[in-house]
Design an enzyme around this catalytic site. Structure first.
Site, short mmCIF file in Angstrom:
data_model
loop_
_atom_site.label_atom_id
_atom_site.label_comp_id
_atom_site.label_asym_id
_atom_site.label_seq_id
_atom_site.Cartn_x
_atom_site.Cartn_y
_atom_site.Cartn_z
N GLY A 1 -3.02 -1.73 10.35
CA GLY A 1 -2.86 -1.87 11.81
C GLY A 1 -1.45 -1.54 12.26
N HIS B 1 2.35 1.17 11.94
CA HIS B 1 2.99 2.47 11.73
C HIS B 1 2.53 3.58 12.68
CE1 HIS B 1 3.67 1.16 7.23
NE2 HIS B 1 4.09 0.25 8.11
N TYR C 1 -0.65 4.45 13.45
CA TYR C 1 -1.97 5.02 13.18
C TYR C 1 -2.99 4.42 14.18
CZ TYR C 1 0.21 6.92 9.01
OH TYR C 1 1.04 7.62 8.16
N PRO D 1 0.82 -1.22 0.00
CA PRO D 1 0.00 0.00 0.00
C PRO D 1 0.85 1.26 0.00
CG PRO D 1 -0.03 -1.08 2.15
CD PRO D 1 0.63 -2.03 1.20
C1 FMN Z 1 5.23 6.88 -1.12
C2 FMN Z 1 4.89 5.84 -0.10
C3 FMN Z 1 3.62 5.82 0.48
C4 FMN Z 1 3.28 4.86 1.43
N1 FMN Z 1 1.99 4.80 1.94
C5 FMN Z 1 1.60 3.77 2.72
C6 FMN Z 1 0.24 3.58 3.07
O1 FMN Z 1 -0.68 4.31 2.65
N2 FMN Z 1 -0.06 2.52 3.88
C7 FMN Z 1 0.89 1.67 4.35
O2 FMN Z 1 0.57 0.75 5.09
N3 FMN Z 1 2.20 1.82 4.01
C8 FMN Z 1 2.57 2.81 3.19
N4 FMN Z 1 3.88 2.91 2.76
C9 FMN Z 1 4.84 1.87 3.16
C10 FMN Z 1 4.94 0.77 2.07
O3 FMN Z 1 3.75 0.02 1.97
C11 FMN Z 1 6.09 -0.22 2.37
O4 FMN Z 1 5.82 -0.90 3.55
C12 FMN Z 1 7.43 0.48 2.48
O5 FMN Z 1 7.63 1.37 1.38
C13 FMN Z 1 8.59 -0.51 2.51
O6 FMN Z 1 8.63 -1.22 1.31
P1 FMN Z 1 9.77 -0.93 0.18
O7 FMN Z 1 11.09 -1.01 0.89
O8 FMN Z 1 9.55 -2.03 -0.82
O9 FMN Z 1 9.51 0.43 -0.37
C14 FMN Z 1 4.24 3.88 1.83
C15 FMN Z 1 5.51 3.92 1.23
C16 FMN Z 1 5.83 4.86 0.27
C17 FMN Z 1 7.18 4.81 -0.39
#
Ligand code: FMN
Length: 359
Positions: A166, A168, A170, A27
């Site tokens: 659930g 981070h 929030y 997400p």
């Molecule tokens: C631009 C951006 C927006 C994100 N928004 C959410 C979100 O809405 N909900 C969520 O659970 N995590 C969010 N994340 C975290 C990602 O889901 C993911 O856990 C995190 O980027 C680590 O994965 P990666 O190393 O593959 O980027 C976001 C990450 C990025 C980069």
């Protein structure tokens, strides 16, 4: 196909959800739904990933049907979509249809920002931000009902399941974490009671969507407020949380770590997704740093190279740590990342300057 990634192209089934492979889009909030309504650009964005063989898409966080759910958070969030009201539901129906026509599956992530939401910010500046310690019984009941309504809308709209944010720090996580929950009633106190809010939510959703519709639950040790936070200090504490959530009706755990291969507890090299899988007996999804040399927070500050760390992803998958592999930045940067992984082609680096323009 690169021989080494072949195991990740095995199919996966959970209740009514059947996936052709194990790659999932994590997400990611993108701030591109003015008025809470996803438009054609949102549909094209997700469809592009589905066309290029991403097994499952989990949408950006979507505000649940309560005025306090969303606003500006810590990342300048705005134009966050919702999943209620005719216009938003019609918008999501188009997104879901296009993704399905492209052969993909898509699940919405239901989100309540809790105390991370800045007071007085739109779309409902009059609403107070919710923190466990100052929530009344009525407010708790209203928010549980709001999650249940949004989940029912998810099913009616044609989504393939429902996911709960659930983690981070929030709202749901702020009940779980002792630093943000000092209630001493049925919603706080020991770890079991702190898990009650999450469990009641899951139960209310199950009652709405029925026994066959998969429910995913994202949990994390880390919080936006504290990257080194620990929700569970020990495997025993993690067992209490995960067992309660399974009993409530969680089908898949989305275990949010910053680095997928980081050992979760001393004395073992197993990552958090592995522990949750072992303790809960349910499928888990891993995430964090796949395809890059830096984790998320660092990549906003420093140049981030693309790397191929799939061998380690596959090694841990084969060892039974997780069932699904989620990609955040990799799929943000490149809709065709999964095809490239399969073909052994080079990945794109993380380009912060492109963020916000990517589609
Ligand atoms: C631009 C951006 C927006 C994100 N928004 C959410 C979100 O809405 N909900 C969520 O659970 N995590 C969010 N994340 C975290 C990602 O889901 C993911 O856990 C995190 O980027 C680590 O994965 P990666 O190393 O593959 O980027 C976001 C990450 C990025 C980069």
């Amino acid at each position: 196909m690169q021989q080494s990634v072949e195991p990740l192209f095995a199919s996966f089934q959970c209740k009514t959800l059947s996936l052709p492979n194990r790659f999932v889009m994590s997400p990611m909030t993108r701030n591109f739904s003015p008025g809470g309504v996803p438009g054609d650009n949102v549909a094209s964005y997700y469809t592009r990933r589905a066309q290029a063989k991403t097994g499952l898409i989990i949408t950006e966080g979507i505000g649940v049907d309560h005025p306090s759910a969303i606003g500006h958070g810590t990342m300048g969030e705005e134009n966050i979509p919702v999943l209620h009201g005719d216009a938003a539901l019609e918008g999501w129906r188009k997104v879901v249809d296009k993704v399905h026509k492209a052969g993909g599956k898509i699940i919405p992530q239901l989100w309540h920002m809790g105390g991370v939401r800045q007071e007085g910010t739109p779309p409902h500046p009059e609403a107070k931000s919710m923190r466990p310690d100052d929530m009344s019984e009525d407010e708790i009941a209203d928010i549980i009902a709001a999650f249940a309504r949004s989940a029912a809308n998810a099913k009616a709209t044609g989504f393939d399941g429902v996911a709960l944010h659930g983690g981070h720090g929030y709202l749901i996580d702020s009940f779980l974490w002792k630093e943000t929950n000092s209630r001493d009633d049925a919603w706080g106190g020991d770890i079991k009671r702190r898990t009650r809010f999450a469990c009641e939510l899951v139960k209310a959703i199950c009652a709405e969507v029925g026994p066959d519709f998969p429910i995913l639950f994202r949990l994390s040790q880390w919080k936006l407020q504290d990257y080194d936070a620990r929700l569970a200090e020990t495997p025993d504490e993690l067992a209490i949380i995960s067992a309660a959530l399974v009993e409530a009706g969680v089908d898949i755990f989305d275990v949010s770590t910053r680095v997928f291969s980081a050992p979760a507890f001393a004395g073992s090299d197993m990552g958090l997704a592995g522990w949750v899988r072992q303790l809960s007996g349910k499928p888990t999804m891993t995430v964090g740093g796949i395809g890059f040399d830096k984790e998320l927070a660092a990549s906003f500050a420093e140049p981030t190279r693309a790397i191929d760390n799939l061998e380690e992803v596959v090694r841990r998958f084969a060892a039974g740590e997780y069932d699904l592999v989620a990609l955040g930045r990799a799929l943000l940067m490149d809709p065709e990342w999964v095809l490239k992984a399969r073909a052994g082609e080079p990945f794109r680096p993380f380009d912060l300057s492109a963020y916000g323009r990517l589609d």
